[in-house]
Design an enzyme around this catalytic site. Structure first.
Site, short mmCIF file in Angstrom:
data_model
loop_
_atom_site.label_atom_id
_atom_site.label_comp_id
_atom_site.label_asym_id
_atom_site.label_seq_id
_atom_site.Cartn_x
_atom_site.Cartn_y
_atom_site.Cartn_z
N HIS A 319 -14.95 10.08 -7.75
CA HIS A 319 -16.36 8.99 -7.90
C HIS A 319 -16.22 8.12 -8.12
O HIS A 319 -17.16 7.23 -8.46
CB HIS A 319 -17.44 10.38 -8.38
CG HIS A 319 -18.00 10.81 -6.99
ND1 HIS A 319 -17.48 11.91 -6.79
CD2 HIS A 319 -19.08 10.64 -5.94
CE1 HIS A 319 -18.46 12.53 -5.90
NE2 HIS A 319 -18.95 11.53 -5.30
N GLY A 320 -15.88 7.77 -9.36
CA GLY A 320 -15.83 6.71 -10.43
C GLY A 320 -14.71 6.33 -11.51
O GLY A 320 -14.19 8.05 -12.08
#
Length: 464
Positions: A319-320
């Site tokens: 996700h990041g």
């Protein structure tokens, strides 16, 4: 370009579908490819070459994996393909993060270029990877037609933020496409509902978290912090769910049946159930290509624990490239492990308790997900639990809370209702009713108006 923009709705959408339906059926995959490249290049003209290069390389590697008769050679080609794909993802998404960690540990600064993250690279990398692994497993044959494969990878509806589609879910429709008026009508209705969720709910409820975060944890009390967390929980849900519905609707108009990506996750009674309902195609990907190949739960509890840890560490990292995403993934790992130890059985028997549990922990998880400044995140978490910060008495700031509640209570109520299966159930039940179509048509018109007067309309998942 985003779906909820005048540029898309007034220019790209009508031109694309005019060409799509007016040209012969054999040309439609080419129209999808050309349209998708234009769609992508409108936002990032240089990075379109990264995607085109990835398509070319993976097409030929897939052919080699499929045609290979020697297991060692096939495995070597698969490993090469995985290294190239995830190497590209690492270079753009994680190199800066790793260099920061290295610098903090060694005090040596690395000359790492500052690069923007190509839109959708996490999603199309996962789609390509699933395609290659399925071919290696002999699940289906490699696609010989380069245009079909390129259209699958670059298909603009789900290119930027999913759902993550397996090739076997679209391969037959890619080759034998017979769009009908019913497909167009159903797709348009689904698209409109998604647009309304994005523009009328996600964009509007976003102001609640903006109002809370602009004050910061030092200026709010626990009740206000919870209100902001619930507001962001609704924002990210309707933002992502809205995009997924629009993608599914656009695919349906082209006679593709993309998989559902959400199933009313906020009505869950446990974190385990929540993740069966939230971002379903991502969970499916990690289950099929990471968890099960590692052994799943068939090699004892210790191995199951390790496999689950790996999956959730990677889920957070996917996700990041920041610590808060890793902590977010590990947070869910802990919740799921506690539930596996017996807590879920309690919630299965006492469902109201399970609903309260989800409404308590899920907003906390989204706060971890949202706030990348770790000291600030820690202050927010302490505020949630009424722990006094320096110079700030616990539970003060009721005037701020009352003002926000008076402003947003009706919007939160609408979000709560729309987070249940009720709206889609009503549309499905009264699908052919003229009133249903008129309501959706009115919603579409109102969305256009809101887009025209709005100044803030990004999709949250575009940065992942």
């Amino acid at each position: 370009m985003v779906f909820s923009s005048l540029e898309f709705l007034y220019w790209f959408f009508p031109i694309f579908f005019f060409l799509y339906f007016i040209l012969p059926a054999k040309a439609r995959s080419f129209v999808i490819l050309a349209g998708s490249l234009v769609f992508y290049a409108s936002g990032e003209p240089l990075y379109v070459f990264v995607m085109v290069g990835s398509i070319l390389i993976n097409h030929f590697l897939a052919q080699g994996i499929h045609r290979g008769t020697h297991d060692g050679r096939r495995k070597a080609l698969l490993v090469l393909a995985l290294l190239l794909n995830f190497g590209c993802l690492f270079f753009f998404k994680y190199l800066g993060f790793i260099s920061q960690i290295f610098t903090s540990l060694t005090k040596i600064e690395l000359p790492v270029p500052s690069l923007a993250l190509p839109l959708g690279i996490s999603f199309y990398t996962f789609q390509i990877t699933s395609y290659l692994i399925d071919i290696y497993r002999r699940k289906y044959d490699a696609e010989k037609n380069f245009i079909h494969f390129a259209a699958y990878v670059s298909m603009f509806p789900q290119l930027i933020a999913g759902p993550i589609v397996s090739y076997d879910e679209v391969s037959q429709d890619m080759k034998n496409r017979k769009s009908s008026l019913q497909d167009i009508e159903q797709g348009a209705m689904t698209f409109t509902l998604g647009l309304a969720y994005k523009v009328l709910l996600a964009n509007k409820i976003a102001s609640l978290w903006t109002d809370v975060s602009s004050v910061g944890p030092m200026g709010i009390n626990a009740a206000t912090a919870w209100l902001g967390a619930w507001g962001y929980s609704m924002q990210i849900y309707f933002d992502f769910f809205g995009y997924s519905l629009m993608a599914i609707g656009l695919g349906r108009m082209m006679h593709f049946k993309f998989p559902e990506n959400f199933d009313s996750p906020y009505i869950s009674t446990s974190a385990t159930e929540f993740w069966r309902r939230w971002h379903i195609t991502l969970g499916r990907w990690f289950r099929n290509y990471v968890y099960i190949p590692l052994g799943g739960n068939k090699k004892g509890k210790a191995r199951m624990l390790l496999n689950t840890f790996i999956v959730w560490f990677l889920t957070g990292l996917w996700h990041g490239a920041d610590w808060n995403f890793i902590f977010w993934g590990l947070f869910f790992f802990l919740l799921l492990m506690i539930e596996k130890l017996g807590l879920k059985k309690v919630f299965d028997k006492v469902k109201p308790l399970g609903h309260l549990y989800v409404l308590f922990w899920i907003p906390i998880s989204w706060l971890i997900f949202n706030v990348s400044d770790l000291p600030l995140l820690w202050q927010y978490l302490k505020t949630l639990f009424g722990i006094s910060l320096p110079g700030k008495p616990a539970f003060d700031g009721w005037v701020k809370f009352q003002g926000l509640l008076a402003t947003y209570w009706w919007l939160l109520l609408i979000c709560i209702i729309c987070a249940t299966p009720l709206p889609r159930w009503l549309i499905k039940k009264f699908n052919n009713a003229l009133l249903t179509k008129l309501i959706l048509f009115a919603l579409f018109g109102y969305c256009i108006y809101q887009i025209a007067i709005s100044t803030n309309n990004p999709f949250l998942y575009f940065r992942f």
